[in-house]
Design an enzyme around this catalytic site. Sequence first.
Site, PDB file in Angstrom:
ATOM      1  N   CYS A 244       0.858  -1.198   0.000  1.00  0.00           N
ATOM      2  CA  CYS A 244       0.000   0.000   0.000  1.00  0.00           C
ATOM      3  C   CYS A 244       0.895   1.249   0.000  1.00  0.00           C
ATOM      4  O   CYS A 244       0.856   2.066   0.921  1.00  0.00           O
ATOM      5  CB  CYS A 244      -0.949   0.014   1.184  1.00  0.00           C
ATOM      6  SG  CYS A 244      -1.906  -1.510   1.398  1.00  0.00           S
ATOM      7  N   GLY A 248       4.144   7.400  -1.565  1.00  0.00           N
ATOM      8  CA  GLY A 248       5.512   6.983  -1.807  1.00  0.00           C
ATOM      9  C   GLY A 248       6.586   7.505  -0.880  1.00  0.00           C
ATOM     10  O   GLY A 248       7.766   7.178  -1.076  1.00  0.00           O
ATOM     11  N   GLY A 249       6.239   8.294   0.131  1.00  0.00           N
ATOM     12  CA  GLY A 249       7.264   8.804   1.034  1.00  0.00           C
ATOM     13  C   GLY A 249       8.055   7.700   1.704  1.00  0.00           C
ATOM     14  O   GLY A 249       9.291   7.767   1.814  1.00  0.00           O
ATOM     15  N   LYS A 250       7.364   6.658   2.138  1.00  0.00           N
ATOM     16  CA  LYS A 250       8.045   5.544   2.809  1.00  0.00           C
ATOM     17  C   LYS A 250       8.843   4.713   1.810  1.00  0.00           C
ATOM     18  O   LYS A 250       9.897   4.167   2.149  1.00  0.00           O
ATOM     19  CB  LYS A 250       7.023   4.699   3.565  1.00  0.00           C
ATOM     20  CG  LYS A 250       6.289   5.474   4.665  1.00  0.00           C
ATOM     21  CD  LYS A 250       5.213   4.637   5.320  1.00  0.00           C
ATOM     22  CE  LYS A 250       4.455   5.440   6.370  1.00  0.00           C
ATOM     23  NZ  LYS A 250       3.675   6.562   5.777  1.00  0.00           N
ATOM     24  N   CYS A 359      -2.368   5.873   9.948  1.00  0.00           N
ATOM     25  CA  CYS A 359      -2.420   7.287  10.331  1.00  0.00           C
ATOM     26  C   CYS A 359      -3.778   7.583  10.958  1.00  0.00           C
ATOM     27  O   CYS A 359      -4.536   8.435  10.494  1.00  0.00           O
ATOM     28  CB  CYS A 359      -2.144   8.199   9.134  1.00  0.00           C
ATOM     29  SG  CYS A 359      -3.225   7.921   7.718  1.00  0.00           S
TER      30      CYS A 359
END
Length: 426
Positions: A244, A248-250, A359
């Site tokens: 998931c 895309g930050g992670k 989150c």
Amino acid sequence: MSRDTSQQGLAPRRAALHLLDQVTGEQRPMSELLSEGALDHLDPEGRARAQRLATQTLRGLPRADRMLARFLQKTPPLHVRNILRLSTIELAGGEAAHGVVNAAVAMVGMNKRTAGMKGLVNAVLRKVAADLPGGWDKLAVPRLPKWLREPLKAAYGPQVVAEIERAHFAGAPLDLTAKTDPQAVAEAVGGTVLPTGTVRLAKGRQVSGLPGYEAGDWWVQDAAAALPARMLAAQPGERVLDLCAAPGGKTLQLAATGAEVTALDISDGRMGRVRQNLKRAGLSADLVVADALTYEAAPFDAILLDAPCSATGTIRRHPDLPHARDGSDFQKLFQLQAALIDRALALLKPGGRLAFCTCSLLPDEGEVQVEAALARHPELRVEAADPPGMDATWHSEPGGLRLRPDHWADRGGMDGFYMALLRKPA
């Protein structure tokens, strides 16, 4: 003609009004509207202004309604009410009354159904402008809707919920994750480095205009959202799955470690953002568009699962969420999260580790999910979660970290998150 009542000045306000009408009237999330191009007709400055106006209005909407109620004998149609709300927030923010009132009258006159209310809008806003200096700051901090406030009170108590509401009303600073050197990025953009390594700017600025954007030296990511990847601590050469993955930050964090990263998301459109961000940052990952529940692959050394959730931890950034949700879909989300945990464990090597996060402020999407996973998988264990710079008070049962918007209030807060590091038996 002044800037505020010219077509150039009206365009961002009209776009913000459209967003407000859709969020409050159709219960549509702003992210969906933006992805559909609701602001694409504006230049970059206009888009930023329109989004800022809509966000600020939604954040202060209950306050604006209380102020307007003093001067309205009956509730006007939603479109007119949103014009009044938007204008009240602008006035409270220090905009000149003349320009704000004239723009509001112009907007209400553009709709044949509401044109007859120009006099009402003019009179009400002039009274608001006169009353704001002594009345705005005395109004109560906006409360969360009852469907969310009640479960949060049960979980954390009324005092903590009040602190969370204050954090929501204060809004959020701009947080950046550095690809390599946080201190160098902080010096370049004029920010500070938080204890966890995130670079924070006290006030939001146009992201694409900041030093290092084009070079891909950093990406936008809340301080709390940056912690799950740091907790997973991917190593060079490890096969790591970001389940998931969008936006895309992670994925970028994992790729920056030198790990062999696979990023999976069910949405091809959202995966496009991951592809763009990777290209800008000069990083690489294998991108897969697929349903996580049916995805098959060779086992991974580590998996990061940022599961779909209510997103109630991000309200300070997305004040449209209380209007776009009512809690009715939460049970389906809880079931999906449990299924995704089980699927992630099936894709994990024996002895591998899974970073699970949401989150969300709801324990049902955090602590309860981990408790249930431990019951379904008795040999699974929770490992100590101690990413650099964390506060000891963030520890939560049955393990993992519970972050809230009121944490680090003196530094500007953080998004609400739950995260835990799970170890599969060898």
